[in-house]
Write a protein that holds these residues in place. Sequence first.
Motif, PDB file in Angstrom:
ATOM      1  N   SER A 142       0.821  -1.209   0.000  1.00  0.00           N
ATOM      2  CA  SER A 142       0.000   0.000   0.000  1.00  0.00           C
ATOM      3  C   SER A 142       0.854   1.257   0.000  1.00  0.00           C
ATOM      4  O   SER A 142       0.447   2.297  -0.546  1.00  0.00           O
ATOM      5  CB  SER A 142      -0.944   0.007   1.210  1.00  0.00           C
ATOM      6  OG  SER A 142      -0.212   0.129   2.430  1.00  0.00           O
ATOM      7  N   VAL A 143       2.054   1.191   0.598  1.00  0.00           N
ATOM      8  CA  VAL A 143       2.968   2.335   0.575  1.00  0.00           C
ATOM      9  C   VAL A 143       3.415   2.616  -0.853  1.00  0.00           C
ATOM     10  O   VAL A 143       3.445   3.771  -1.307  1.00  0.00           O
ATOM     11  CB  VAL A 143       4.189   2.076   1.490  1.00  0.00           C
ATOM     12  CG1 VAL A 143       5.213   3.196   1.353  1.00  0.00           C
ATOM     13  CG2 VAL A 143       3.745   1.931   2.937  1.00  0.00           C
ATOM     14  N   THR A 144       3.743   1.571  -1.583  1.00  0.00           N
ATOM     15  CA  THR A 144       4.170   1.707  -2.977  1.00  0.00           C
ATOM     16  C   THR A 144       3.063   2.310  -3.827  1.00  0.00           C
ATOM     17  O   THR A 144       3.292   3.251  -4.597  1.00  0.00           O
ATOM     18  CB  THR A 144       4.578   0.346  -3.554  1.00  0.00           C
ATOM     19  OG1 THR A 144       5.532  -0.273  -2.687  1.00  0.00           O
ATOM     20  CG2 THR A 144       5.174   0.493  -4.936  1.00  0.00           C
ATOM     21  N   VAL A 145       1.870   1.789  -3.710  1.00  0.00           N
ATOM     22  CA  VAL A 145       0.737   2.277  -4.504  1.00  0.00           C
ATOM     23  C   VAL A 145       0.437   3.735  -4.165  1.00  0.00           C
ATOM     24  O   VAL A 145       0.167   4.557  -5.064  1.00  0.00           O
ATOM     25  CB  VAL A 145      -0.504   1.391  -4.280  1.00  0.00           C
ATOM     26  CG1 VAL A 145      -1.728   1.996  -4.964  1.00  0.00           C
ATOM     27  CG2 VAL A 145      -0.248  -0.019  -4.803  1.00  0.00           C
ATOM     28  N   ASP A 146       0.501   4.067  -2.889  1.00  0.00           N
ATOM     29  CA  ASP A 146       0.248   5.447  -2.464  1.00  0.00           C
ATOM     30  C   ASP A 146       1.232   6.412  -3.117  1.00  0.00           C
ATOM     31  O   ASP A 146       0.843   7.478  -3.608  1.00  0.00           O
ATOM     32  CB  ASP A 146       0.336   5.542  -0.947  1.00  0.00           C
ATOM     33  CG  ASP A 146       0.173   6.976  -0.448  1.00  0.00           C
ATOM     34  OD1 ASP A 146      -0.936   7.525  -0.598  1.00  0.00           O
ATOM     35  OD2 ASP A 146       1.156   7.554   0.072  1.00  0.00           O
ATOM     36  N   LYS A 227       2.663  -2.261 -13.978  1.00  0.00           N
ATOM     37  CA  LYS A 227       1.844  -1.793 -15.093  1.00  0.00           C
ATOM     38  C   LYS A 227       0.358  -1.823 -14.756  1.00  0.00           C
ATOM     39  O   LYS A 227      -0.425  -1.052 -15.311  1.00  0.00           O
ATOM     40  CB  LYS A 227       2.109  -2.652 -16.331  1.00  0.00           C
ATOM     41  CG  LYS A 227       3.456  -2.393 -16.983  1.00  0.00           C
ATOM     42  CD  LYS A 227       3.554  -3.167 -18.289  1.00  0.00           C
ATOM     43  CE  LYS A 227       4.752  -2.708 -19.084  1.00  0.00           C
ATOM     44  NZ  LYS A 227       4.770  -3.277 -20.442  1.00  0.00           N
ATOM     45  N   SER A 228      -0.016  -2.699 -13.840  1.00  0.00           N
ATOM     46  CA  SER A 228      -1.434  -2.796 -13.476  1.00  0.00           C
ATOM     47  C   SER A 228      -1.878  -1.664 -12.551  1.00  0.00           C
ATOM     48  O   SER A 228      -3.078  -1.417 -12.421  1.00  0.00           O
ATOM     49  CB  SER A 228      -1.710  -4.147 -12.795  1.00  0.00           C
ATOM     50  OG  SER A 228      -1.214  -4.165 -11.450  1.00  0.00           O
ATOM     51  N   VAL A 229      -0.928  -0.990 -11.915  1.00  0.00           N
ATOM     52  CA  VAL A 229      -1.290   0.057 -10.961  1.00  0.00           C
ATOM     53  C   VAL A 229      -0.937   1.459 -11.461  1.00  0.00           C
ATOM     54  O   VAL A 229      -1.216   2.444 -10.776  1.00  0.00           O
ATOM     55  CB  VAL A 229      -0.651  -0.179  -9.576  1.00  0.00           C
ATOM     56  CG1 VAL A 229      -1.193  -1.456  -8.960  1.00  0.00           C
ATOM     57  CG2 VAL A 229       0.864  -0.196  -9.650  1.00  0.00           C
ATOM     58  N   THR A 230      -0.325   1.568 -12.637  1.00  0.00           N
ATOM     59  CA  THR A 230      -0.053   2.892 -13.214  1.00  0.00           C
ATOM     60  C   THR A 230      -0.082   2.816 -14.731  1.00  0.00           C
ATOM     61  O   THR A 230       0.297   1.804 -15.321  1.00  0.00           O
ATOM     62  CB  THR A 230       1.302   3.452 -12.750  1.00  0.00           C
ATOM     63  OG1 THR A 230       1.474   4.784 -13.269  1.00  0.00           O
ATOM     64  CG2 THR A 230       2.471   2.600 -13.224  1.00  0.00           C
TER      65      THR A 230
END
Length: 370
Positions: A142-146, A227-230
């Motif tokens: 979650s830190v990475t995605v944030d 690639k799935s999150v950005t």
Amino acid sequence: MSEILPMQEPVCVSDFEKYAEKFLPKNAWDYFSSGANACVSLKENRRAFDRLRIRPRILRDVSSINMSTTILGEKIDFPICVAPTAMQKMAHSDGEVATTKAAAALKTCMILSSWSTSSIEDVGNASSGLKWFQLYVYKDQSVTVDLIERAEAAGFKAIVMTVDTPYLGRRYADVRNQFALPSHLELGNYTKKYATAVKSDKDSGLASFVATLINSSLTWKIIPWLKSVTKLPIVLKGILTAEDAKLAVSYGVDGILVSNHGARQLDFVPATVEALPEVISAVNGECEVYVDGGIRYGSDVFKALALGARAVFVGRPIVWGLAYKGEAGVVSVLNILKDEFHLAMGLAGCSSIDGISKIMVAHETHYSKL
């Protein structure tokens, strides 16, 4: 730190280095300047450029020289960009905000470090210039995605994932100093729990921070996940071999930054400009390739482009410019490199970036049989 200016204005990058060494606190100077272990790769990053010879062409019209190019489709006025460098407020109170303003003023790109002492939002709001965001992948996903979502919202145009740091390299100076982020500073991109986590201990506070938070189990499967999150372009920073360059292309990355992390991770790896040709050959034009490490002169930029790099990124010189005079110091460093590159192009007979070719650079051994 207070700005105590020298009597004479700097005329080359090494002048800024001498100033920074004299006036930065030891904890900060050692952190910025040191490499891993015996610092062999740190020295080789510089020496490798010195071993390359420029083969100039004469009687060409260089009355007008165009240094502009593009990176990931975005125009920059010259191919000298700012590498991600952590904790810049240790060099100057304005830190990364000053750096992004300087890069924007000269119409080039800045990569913001995840471990910046200014927040993504503050840097994003400070200028409308081209900015990429450097990313580590954390155990807490979650830190990475944030971080990615905040970078997207702040107008950053690419994600630069560092791939050479499952553990932090052994940097003797930081161990001896029991390096810690000064108490009046904190990492700008994290909650309070993490922002003040780079604390002194019996080793290096940063090494402990990395061991606690960074995901050392990553494999190439992280690329599809990223690639799935950005939807932003993805650049991998830290590739030094043809084998990994080919894998990066097969996973569809948009760019590779040939880097040995300022020679701060694994000692005795190749100098980056020596690794550059095999990466260029392996990629075969399927993604853009950049290089950092050891660049101190405009002629170094010429050599890197001749070997196939689309642009270069500089790190330590930016910090030295910050230490000298904040934003104005960074502008000065970039202008010196830009002017030297312009001169190198002109004296080598190139009126545009497209005119810089591989045949214009040779290793010193090319001449050793004379």
